[in-house]
Design an enzyme around this catalytic site. Structure first.
Site, PDB file in Angstrom:
ATOM      1  NE  ARG A  65      23.493 -20.747  58.775  1.00 32.78           N
ATOM      2  CZ  ARG A  65      24.687 -20.201  58.584  1.00 32.78           C
ATOM      3  NH1 ARG A  65      24.801 -19.026  58.024  1.00 32.78           N
ATOM      4  NH2 ARG A  65      25.779 -20.822  58.977  1.00 32.78           N
ATOM      5  CG  ASP A  89      25.409 -12.822  54.099  1.00 33.23           C
ATOM      6  OD1 ASP A  89      24.505 -12.983  54.947  1.00 33.23           O
ATOM      7  OD2 ASP A  89      26.601 -13.062  54.332  1.00 33.23           O
ATOM      8  CD  GLU A  94      21.141 -19.225  51.382  1.00 33.16           C
ATOM      9  OE1 GLU A  94      22.127 -19.986  51.461  1.00 33.16           O
ATOM     10  OE2 GLU A  94      21.007 -18.241  52.096  1.00 33.16           O
ATOM     11  CG  HIS A 118      25.936 -17.119  53.782  1.00 30.42           C
ATOM     12  ND1 HIS A 118      25.678 -16.108  54.682  1.00 30.42           N
ATOM     13  CD2 HIS A 118      26.322 -18.177  54.530  1.00 30.42           C
ATOM     14  CE1 HIS A 118      25.890 -16.535  55.906  1.00 30.42           C
ATOM     15  NE2 HIS A 118      26.284 -17.774  55.846  1.00 30.42           N
ATOM     16  CD1 TRP A 121      31.824 -16.812  54.115  1.00 31.61           C
ATOM     17  CD2 TRP A 121      33.939 -17.441  54.311  1.00 31.61           C
ATOM     18  NE1 TRP A 121      31.876 -18.152  53.814  1.00 31.61           N
ATOM     19  CE2 TRP A 121      33.183 -18.562  53.923  1.00 31.61           C
ATOM     20  CE3 TRP A 121      35.315 -17.604  54.494  1.00 31.61           C
ATOM     21  CZ2 TRP A 121      33.747 -19.807  53.704  1.00 31.61           C
ATOM     22  CZ3 TRP A 121      35.876 -18.851  54.281  1.00 31.61           C
ATOM     23  CH2 TRP A 121      35.086 -19.937  53.893  1.00 31.61           C
TER      24      TRP A 121
END
Length: 154
Positions: A65, A89, A94, A118, A121
């Site tokens: 994080r 990432d 953010e 982030h 995935w």
């Protein structure tokens, strides 16, 4: 490859535990992979002192994080060539942009730094697998309601 699993930062060495003292992991690793929750004790877990312990050939990868790795300290370590490179990432703020992240700011273009969103995935196959699992769970839940010992109260 030898894999070292770190104990908590500052924790006493436990000879019977499979974990290696935090500072020893930093001193002896070519790649430091950071994956931990963002809690009070992990904020700025990796900062100036920790970068000074790492070998010059070390690479830091942060997938935990934002805020766990001190972004300003990371940029300084890369510019001073204290470490060989970094990838992340996650960002302190953010969504990240040049206006709110030193990792994306001016002067970082030539650093050995890789940044990605982030959501890396989130591939098509992962999304399809997630949807299939969700559908299976919903069908199981509905069957339990229809045939189980209890009924749904709306």
């Amino acid at each position: 490859m030898q894999i070292l699993v770190s104990g908590r930062k500052g924790a006493p060495n436990n000879a019977h535990a499979a974990r290696v003292p935090f500072d020893d992991v930093l001193r002896n690793s070519s790649v430091v992979f950071v994956a931990c929750p963002r809690v009070r004790d992990t904020m700025r877990l990796i900062s100036h002192t920790e970068f000074s312990l790492m070998p010059r050939h070390a690479i830091l990868i942060n997938v935990s994080r934002g805020g766990i790795v001190d972004e300003r300290a990371l940029i300084m370590a890369l510019k001073a060539r204290q470490i060989a490179g970094a990838a992340t990432d996650v960002f302190l703020h953010e969504p990240a942009g040049p206006e709110n992240s030193v990792l994306l700011g001016a002067g970082t273009e030539d650093l050995n730094l890789v940044v990605t969103p982030h959501s890396a995935w989130f591939t098509e196959s992962t999304r399809l697998n997630f949807m299939a699992c969700l559908q299976k769970n919903i069908v199981s839940w509905v069957k339990e309601i229809e045939y189980g010992d209890w009924s749904l109260q709306l």
